[in-house]
Design a protein around this motif. Structure first.
Motif, short mmCIF file in Angstrom:
data_model
loop_
_atom_site.label_atom_id
_atom_site.label_comp_id
_atom_site.label_asym_id
_atom_site.label_seq_id
_atom_site.Cartn_x
_atom_site.Cartn_y
_atom_site.Cartn_z
N VAL A 159 0.87 -1.19 0.00
CA VAL A 159 0.00 0.00 0.00
C VAL A 159 0.90 1.23 0.00
CG1 VAL A 159 -1.79 1.29 1.21
CG2 VAL A 159 -1.78 -1.22 1.30
N GLY A 160 0.83 2.00 -1.07
CA GLY A 160 1.54 3.28 -1.13
C GLY A 160 0.57 4.39 -0.76
N THR A 161 1.05 5.39 -0.05
CA THR A 161 0.18 6.50 0.32
C THR A 161 0.52 7.72 -0.51
OG1 THR A 161 0.13 5.64 2.58
CG2 THR A 161 -0.70 7.88 2.25
N ALA A 162 -0.48 8.29 -1.14
CA ALA A 162 -0.30 9.56 -1.85
C ALA A 162 -0.94 10.63 -0.99
CB ALA A 162 -0.94 9.50 -3.23
N GLY A 163 -0.16 11.25 -0.13
CA GLY A 163 -0.70 12.26 0.78
C GLY A 163 -0.97 11.67 2.13
N THR A 164 0.08 11.54 2.97
CA THR A 164 -0.14 10.96 4.29
C THR A 164 -0.96 11.92 5.16
OG1 THR A 164 1.92 11.88 5.16
CG2 THR A 164 2.01 9.66 4.24
N THR A 165 -1.66 11.34 6.11
CA THR A 165 -2.58 12.12 6.92
C THR A 165 -1.82 13.08 7.84
OG1 THR A 165 -3.87 10.10 6.89
CG2 THR A 165 -4.69 11.87 8.26
N ALA A 166 -0.65 12.66 8.30
CA ALA A 166 0.09 13.51 9.23
C ALA A 166 0.71 14.71 8.51
CB ALA A 166 1.17 12.69 9.93
N THR A 167 1.46 14.46 7.42
CA THR A 167 2.25 15.54 6.84
C THR A 167 2.08 15.70 5.33
OG1 THR A 167 4.20 14.13 6.47
CG2 THR A 167 4.06 15.24 8.62
N GLY A 168 1.19 14.94 4.71
CA GLY A 168 0.96 15.11 3.27
C GLY A 168 2.06 14.54 2.40
N ALA A 169 2.85 13.61 2.94
CA ALA A 169 3.95 13.02 2.16
C ALA A 169 3.40 12.11 1.07
CB ALA A 169 4.88 12.24 3.08
N ILE A 170 4.10 12.08 -0.05
CA ILE A 170 3.68 11.23 -1.17
C ILE A 170 4.75 10.17 -1.39
CG2 ILE A 170 3.10 11.20 -3.63
CD1 ILE A 170 2.38 14.25 -3.24
N ASP A 171 4.39 8.90 -1.18
CA ASP A 171 5.35 7.82 -1.39
C ASP A 171 5.81 7.80 -2.85
OD1 ASP A 171 5.25 6.97 1.25
OD2 ASP A 171 3.74 5.41 0.89
N PRO A 172 7.00 7.28 -3.12
CA PRO A 172 7.50 7.24 -4.51
C PRO A 172 6.73 6.22 -5.34
CG PRO A 172 9.08 6.21 -3.00
CD PRO A 172 7.97 6.75 -2.15
N LEU A 173 5.60 6.66 -5.88
CA LEU A 173 4.65 5.73 -6.51
C LEU A 173 5.26 4.96 -7.69
CD1 LEU A 173 1.43 7.98 -6.36
CD2 LEU A 173 2.22 6.30 -4.69
N PRO A 174 5.99 5.61 -8.62
CA PRO A 174 6.53 4.84 -9.75
C PRO A 174 7.48 3.73 -9.30
CG PRO A 174 6.63 7.19 -10.20
CD PRO A 174 6.26 7.05 -8.75
N GLN A 175 8.34 4.02 -8.33
CA GLN A 175 9.27 2.99 -7.85
C GLN A 175 8.52 1.85 -7.16
OE1 GLN A 175 9.86 6.30 -7.83
NE2 GLN A 175 11.87 6.74 -6.92
N GLY A 235 -4.77 12.94 -0.78
CA GLY A 235 -3.80 13.45 -1.75
C GLY A 235 -4.25 13.30 -3.19
N GLY A 236 -5.27 12.47 -3.40
CA GLY A 236 -5.83 12.34 -4.74
C GLY A 236 -6.41 13.64 -5.26
N LEU A 237 -6.54 14.64 -4.40
CA LEU A 237 -7.04 15.94 -4.89
C LEU A 237 -6.13 16.50 -5.99
CD1 LEU A 237 -6.82 18.83 -2.19
CD2 LEU A 237 -5.00 17.25 -2.68
N ALA A 238 -4.87 16.06 -6.00
CA ALA A 238 -3.95 16.55 -7.03
C ALA A 238 -4.41 16.18 -8.44
CB ALA A 238 -2.54 16.02 -6.76
N VAL A 239 -5.11 15.05 -8.59
CA VAL A 239 -5.51 14.65 -9.95
C VAL A 239 -6.60 15.57 -10.51
CG1 VAL A 239 -4.92 12.22 -9.55
CG2 VAL A 239 -7.31 12.95 -9.35
N LEU A 240 -7.18 16.39 -9.65
CA LEU A 240 -8.25 17.27 -10.10
C LEU A 240 -7.70 18.56 -10.73
CD1 LEU A 240 -10.70 16.77 -7.10
CD2 LEU A 240 -10.77 15.69 -9.35
#
Ligand SMILES: *Cc1c(COP(=O)(O)O)cnc(C)c1O
Length: 466
Positions: free
Chosen positions: A227-243, A262-267
């Motif tokens: 499970v990768g997180t795009a936008g963690t709840t604590a600090t908004g960190a985005i895991d390196p999704l492509p890797q 963090g999916g708000l970025a796709v909008l």
């Protein structure tokens, strides 16, 4: 006296103009709330307009107001008339969306709405699918079940005891704790959730993940999911999704992306690059009730491979008519049975604002976060997180260890704004301010800075005194 719906309509019309003059936090103590409720022993009927007015007052005085533009809080956006009116309409006709034939119009409204998000994500293929969920927790559960059913087909009938080896899955130490509950309720057990170390920016360390997978395989465990997180709840960190996607492909693991907020970025075309790689997920969680100004709950689950948890959810009952050819009944593909018309508030909001209006909302929030970063730095605060998303965590080196918590509490007690205290697992403490309201503007940022300055002064003074 007004009719009950007139009371609601009037409140809806005047709340946005009035809300800045209202405290962000409850003005009623618990005992005051209980005293108000004690008047209702349900032995004597009340007139509806009186109850509705009384409950409106109670909610207004007894709530942390996420609909306040100075609520810099958890991922609870403000709401707009579009979402509230649509939700009332859904309640009025109350379509049973569990079965297509029972609510064809509502079912197609939802499908149409989900398709919009699929296009924004990059899941715009005939085999991809989506469904509305109660929230991100249900969507994450669906992702874990899909991964389990794919890796261990025997799990569906035989349960986990039919799986030879101990299945394990991976998420960063910053990932959402709904995964802990999910590990419990699926029967995997909490130990099956392997917490992978995050780096200094709270992003998952891919090297540590690779090692953990190798170690687990060597120990005879059976990795099945990352499970990768795009936008963690604590600090908004985005895991390196492509890797992460590449590693999952190499290791044969399901890749679920938790982009609840963090999916708000796709909008926004300007922001979507920040979550590049999301389209490589096998499945995705995205909460409309976190990324758009719509009332709870409106989670979404997307899969690149149809409804992959079908094996888990498929049932046929003697008392529900068969689906019509070419349609699918949600109750056979998802955990919910009776199903509320979740999608209408999202559809109406998208229809009213359009693509450009939606991206403007998201970009305004990120612009306000940038303004907040600048103003905080000018006021001597140090920003401790690094995210392009509208979430700012900050501290000051002269604060005592409990200073951030005390400041957050003092801001809340005063009620001019709302921020939370953040405790990171590395022991760092900070104040967390997320821009979640579509109307938060420069004057609200200024009000927040002032509220924090007042609170910090009282805290520092309080600590200095014996
Ligand atoms: C909020 C959140 C969830 C849980 O979503 P709900 O809608 O509250 O059930 C899951 N993951 C992340 C990253 C979240 O921020």
């Amino acid at each position: 006296m007004d009719s009950p719906l007139a009371v609601v309509a009037r409140r809806l019309a005047d709340w946005p103009g009035r809300v800045r003059g209202v405290a962000t936090t409850p003005r009623l103590s618990r005992s005051a709330i209980l005293r108000r409720l004690a008047r209702y022993d349900f032995t004597h009927p009340c007139t509806l307009d009186a109850v509705i007015s009384d409950m409106a007052d109670l909610l207004e005085q007894g709530t942390v107001h996420s609909t306040h533009p100075r609520y810099f809080g958890l991922f609870n956006p403000g709401v707009r008339a579009a979402g509230v009116a649509a939700d009332a309409l859904a309640a009025l006709y109350n379509p049973q969306v569990g079965a297509w034939w029972h609510a064809p119009a509502a079912a197609e409204v939802e499908r149409h709405t989900l398709r919009y998000f699929q296009r924004r994500i990059g899941f715009d293929t005939p085999e991809a699918s989506g469904s509305f969920t109660t929230g991100g927790a249900e969507a994450n559960l669906t992702g874990v079940l899909a991964a389990l059913a794919r890796a261990f087909p025997v799990f569906v009938t035989g349960g986990l005891q039919a799986v030879d080896r101990h299945p394990v899955f991976y998420a960063s130490d910053q990932a959402h704790d709904s995964l802990v509950k999910i590990a419990s309720v699926t029967g995997l057990g909490r130990d099956a959730l392997r917490r992978v170390a995050s780096d200094a920016r709270q992003e998952m360390d891919v090297g540590a993940l690779r090692q953990a997978i190798a170690r687990d395989r060597a120990d005879g465990h059976e990795p099945f999911l990352v499970v990768g997180t795009a936008g963690t709840t604590a600090t908004g960190a985005i895991d390196p999704l492509p890797q992460l996607a590449a590693l999952c492909a190499m290791e044969g693991l399901w890749f679920h992306v938790d982009a609840a907020w963090g999916g708000l970025a796709v909008l926004s075309d300007a922001l979507r690059g920040h979550v590049a790689g999301i389209e490589l997920g096998d499945s995705i969680t995205l909460d409309a009730h976190k990324v758009l100004p719509v009332p709870m709950g409106a989670g979404m689950f997307f899969s690149r491979w149809g409804a992959p948890a079908d094996a888990v959810f498929a049932v046929h009952t003697g008392y529900v008519p068969d689906p019509e050819p070419g349609t699918s009944d949600a109750y056979q593909h998802t955990l919910q049975w009776s199903r509320r018309f979740i999608g209408l508030k999202v559809f109406v909001t998208l229809a009213e604002l359009g693509d450009a209006g939606i991206s403007a909302l998201v970009e305004r929030q990120t612009a306000m976060a940038n303004l907040l970063r600048v103003k905080l730095a000018q006021a001597g605060w140090r920003i401790i997180n690094d995210t392009p998303l509208p979430l700012v965590c900050f501290t000051r080196d002269d604060l005592p260890p409990t200073g951030a918590a005390a400041i957050a509490r003092a801001v809340a007690a005063e009620g001019a704004a709302w921020v939370s205290e953040l405790r990171l697992i590395n022991g760092m403490r900070a104040i967390r301010a997320c821009i979640t309201h579509h109307e938060t503007g420069p004057e609200d940022i200024r009000a927040l800075i002032d509220a924090i300055a007042r609170a910090a002064e009282s805290v520092v003074r309080g600590v200095a005194l014996p």
